[in-house]
Motif scaffolding. Sequence first.
Motif, PDB file in Angstrom:
ATOM      1  N   MET A   1       0.860  -1.190   0.000  1.00  0.00           N
ATOM      2  CA  MET A   1       0.000   0.000   0.000  1.00  0.00           C
ATOM      3  C   MET A   1       0.890   1.232   0.000  1.00  0.00           C
ATOM      4  O   MET A   1       2.034   1.189   0.458  1.00  0.00           O
ATOM      5  CB  MET A   1      -0.830   0.077   1.298  1.00  0.00           C
ATOM      6  CG  MET A   1      -2.041  -0.773   1.347  1.00  0.00           C
ATOM      7  SD  MET A   1      -2.781  -0.611   2.990  1.00  0.00           S
ATOM      8  CE  MET A   1      -3.936  -1.977   2.891  1.00  0.00           C
ATOM      9  N   ASP A   2       0.336   2.329  -0.464  1.00  0.00           N
ATOM     10  CA  ASP A   2       1.002   3.621  -0.371  1.00  0.00           C
ATOM     11  C   ASP A   2       0.314   4.434   0.721  1.00  0.00           C
ATOM     12  O   ASP A   2      -0.800   4.106   1.139  1.00  0.00           O
ATOM     13  CB  ASP A   2       0.930   4.338  -1.723  1.00  0.00           C
ATOM     14  CG  ASP A   2       1.626   3.525  -2.832  1.00  0.00           C
ATOM     15  OD1 ASP A   2       2.702   2.960  -2.551  1.00  0.00           O
ATOM     16  OD2 ASP A   2       1.087   3.450  -3.949  1.00  0.00           O
ATOM     17  N   PRO A   3       0.962   5.509   1.200  1.00  0.00           N
ATOM     18  CA  PRO A   3       0.298   6.380   2.169  1.00  0.00           C
ATOM     19  C   PRO A   3      -0.976   6.992   1.546  1.00  0.00           C
ATOM     20  O   PRO A   3      -1.067   7.078   0.326  1.00  0.00           O
ATOM     21  CB  PRO A   3       1.348   7.465   2.424  1.00  0.00           C
ATOM     22  CG  PRO A   3       2.654   6.835   2.040  1.00  0.00           C
ATOM     23  CD  PRO A   3       2.328   5.927   0.892  1.00  0.00           C
TER      24      PRO A   3
ATOM     25  N   HIS B   1      -1.287   3.067   4.153  1.00  0.00           N
ATOM     26  CA  HIS B   1      -0.148   2.292   4.647  1.00  0.00           C
ATOM     27  C   HIS B   1       0.210   2.713   6.066  1.00  0.00           C
ATOM     28  O   HIS B   1       0.443   1.888   6.944  1.00  0.00           O
ATOM     29  CB  HIS B   1       1.065   2.493   3.724  1.00  0.00           C
ATOM     30  CG  HIS B   1       2.372   2.202   4.394  1.00  0.00           C
ATOM     31  ND1 HIS B   1       3.083   3.157   5.104  1.00  0.00           N
ATOM     32  CD2 HIS B   1       3.095   1.059   4.505  1.00  0.00           C
ATOM     33  CE1 HIS B   1       4.179   2.605   5.602  1.00  0.00           C
ATOM     34  NE2 HIS B   1       4.203   1.344   5.256  1.00  0.00           N
ATOM     35  N   ASP B   2       0.252   4.040   6.290  1.00  0.00           N
ATOM     36  CA  ASP B   2       0.791   4.560   7.553  1.00  0.00           C
ATOM     37  C   ASP B   2      -0.066   4.153   8.744  1.00  0.00           C
ATOM     38  O   ASP B   2       0.457   3.742   9.790  1.00  0.00           O
ATOM     39  CB  ASP B   2       0.904   6.094   7.483  1.00  0.00           C
ATOM     40  CG  ASP B   2       1.772   6.559   6.306  1.00  0.00           C
ATOM     41  OD1 ASP B   2       2.410   5.697   5.669  1.00  0.00           O
ATOM     42  OD2 ASP B   2       1.802   7.756   6.021  1.00  0.00           O
TER      43      ASP B   2
ATOM     44  N   ALA C   1      -8.136   1.626  12.249  1.00  0.00           N
ATOM     45  CA  ALA C   1      -7.508   1.560  10.926  1.00  0.00           C
ATOM     46  C   ALA C   1      -7.678   0.195  10.263  1.00  0.00           C
ATOM     47  O   ALA C   1      -7.576   0.079   9.040  1.00  0.00           O
ATOM     48  CB  ALA C   1      -6.021   1.888  11.033  1.00  0.00           C
ATOM     49  N   THR C   2      -7.939  -0.843  11.066  1.00  0.00           N
ATOM     50  CA  THR C   2      -7.930  -2.203  10.503  1.00  0.00           C
ATOM     51  C   THR C   2      -9.181  -3.020  10.814  1.00  0.00           C
ATOM     52  O   THR C   2      -9.353  -4.094  10.249  1.00  0.00           O
ATOM     53  CB  THR C   2      -6.697  -2.978  11.026  1.00  0.00           C
ATOM     54  OG1 THR C   2      -6.597  -2.797  12.452  1.00  0.00           O
ATOM     55  CG2 THR C   2      -5.415  -2.495  10.376  1.00  0.00           C
TER      56      THR C   2
ATOM     57  N   GLY D   1      13.083   3.792   3.884  1.00  0.00           N
ATOM     58  CA  GLY D   1      11.888   4.598   3.684  1.00  0.00           C
ATOM     59  C   GLY D   1      10.713   4.063   4.473  1.00  0.00           C
ATOM     60  O   GLY D   1      10.878   3.365   5.475  1.00  0.00           O
ATOM     61  N   ILE D   2       9.513   4.342   3.986  1.00  0.00           N
ATOM     62  CA  ILE D   2       8.303   4.039   4.772  1.00  0.00           C
ATOM     63  C   ILE D   2       8.066   2.542   4.934  1.00  0.00           C
ATOM     64  O   ILE D   2       7.352   2.121   5.831  1.00  0.00           O
ATOM     65  CB  ILE D   2       7.046   4.697   4.155  1.00  0.00           C
ATOM     66  CG1 ILE D   2       6.774   4.157   2.739  1.00  0.00           C
ATOM     67  CG2 ILE D   2       7.164   6.211   4.154  1.00  0.00           C
ATOM     68  CD1 ILE D   2       5.387   4.497   2.214  1.00  0.00           C
ATOM     69  N   HIS D   3       8.677   1.726   4.055  1.00  0.00           N
ATOM     70  CA  HIS D   3       8.436   0.279   4.135  1.00  0.00           C
ATOM     71  C   HIS D   3       9.572  -0.465   4.838  1.00  0.00           C
ATOM     72  O   HIS D   3       9.637  -1.691   4.768  1.00  0.00           O
ATOM     73  CB  HIS D   3       8.222  -0.305   2.732  1.00  0.00           C
ATOM     74  CG  HIS D   3       6.935   0.142   2.098  1.00  0.00           C
ATOM     75  ND1 HIS D   3       5.702  -0.230   2.569  1.00  0.00           N
ATOM     76  CD2 HIS D   3       6.700   0.958   1.034  1.00  0.00           C
ATOM     77  CE1 HIS D   3       4.751   0.320   1.817  1.00  0.00           C
ATOM     78  NE2 HIS D   3       5.337   1.046   0.884  1.00  0.00           N
TER      79      HIS D   3
END
Length: 419
Positions: free
Chosen positions: A106-108, A111-112, A239-240, A365-367
């Motif tokens: 996923m992208d932001p 994802h975040d 969020a989930t 990075g974010i991942h």
Amino acid sequence: MADGASGLGDQARAEAYALPLEDLNPGDPELFRTDTHWPYFERLRAEAPVHWCKESEFGSYWSVTRYNDIMSVDTNHQVFSSGAALGGITIRDARPDLRRPSFIAMDPPKHDVQRKTVSPIVAPANLAVMEPIIRERAGRILDELPVGEVFNWVDRVSIELTTQMLATLFDFPFEERRRLTHWSDVATCLPMPGALCETEDARQAELMECLAVFTDLWNQRVNKPPAGDLVSMMAHSDATRDMTPDEYLGNIILLIVGGNDTTRNSISGGLYALNKFPAEYDKLRANPGLIPNMVPEIIRWQTPLAHMRRTALVDTEIAGQPIAKGDKVVMWYVSGNRDEAVIENPEAFRIDRERPRQHLSFGFGIHRCVGNRLAELQLKIVWEEILKRFRHIEVVAEPKRVRSSFVKGYEELPVVIHA
């Protein structure tokens, strides 16, 4: 340890350099099964660091093979997407009807918030609670090993320790924990005759069984007060809690594979490396204080996940090479971790390396791998406990490797412990 791979290595080098560049397919899983991928990446770093493979069983794709270029892709999620709908994070595209989102795919901003839901399980305070549990289990596993007879280190130690940890993280029925290992292997296997899953349909049937089991766990926990396991965390988070079944399965598989493969293959890879570099094993025995430095070096040298994949969202370029919107871009961590321009003498396994954390194995990075500290903690503890008990564990034959250009791991590592 007898090194039966050197002749194979000479042949692989000749083949890697004889092929026209445009015919190179570094993602061929057979290269990883036979451990002959190294010269292909060495050549690509030197001659075509951003390389187009026009045809392969995975379709066409770009290979990014140098450390700094990989970093630039990995840290630019605005241009290079992980999105499941575009194909996800591996060189193999999932069938369009089977593209399951998970927070790594996923992208932001989505994802975040999903990542934030599960990350507390590996917070420093929680790791401090886990440490004595891991140590007690590692000790018990090692104390049950046979002395003076050959056994498979992967099964008896690497899988057993990591699967016990996974069962704890999910609060999964402990006596059924090997199902987690099985589902991890199913999730990453390439279907073919004779493989763990012979067809994609058989593979999906196994994953549906995994979903059914975890759906039962979800239903039990969603009606109870929040607890500290991963299923409860997801069931109780804004969020989930409304994930589709596909998304839930995507995240479960991500957490199983992430919590299993990295650590399991680094536990095996570390022992293999020490046998290949016996002077380092001597150094370790003389100074067990080197273990914290050795752990990231094991993870660099092994590189338990060979690559991550992205998809270009716009026309762009990498190191001057034009990349078209929609192109598949494969970041070869296994190559970046051997980039001579960035890492001194990268082929060598050196447990006292000056900057051992300078590696790509966890991504950037974010991942960046959410469980990286837990992986390191398990490796540190298992080596501390090994050195308390055994002077020498000998690898007696070349390992049997996984046929995958994604999971860089071992199925068997035959060893003997000397009294």
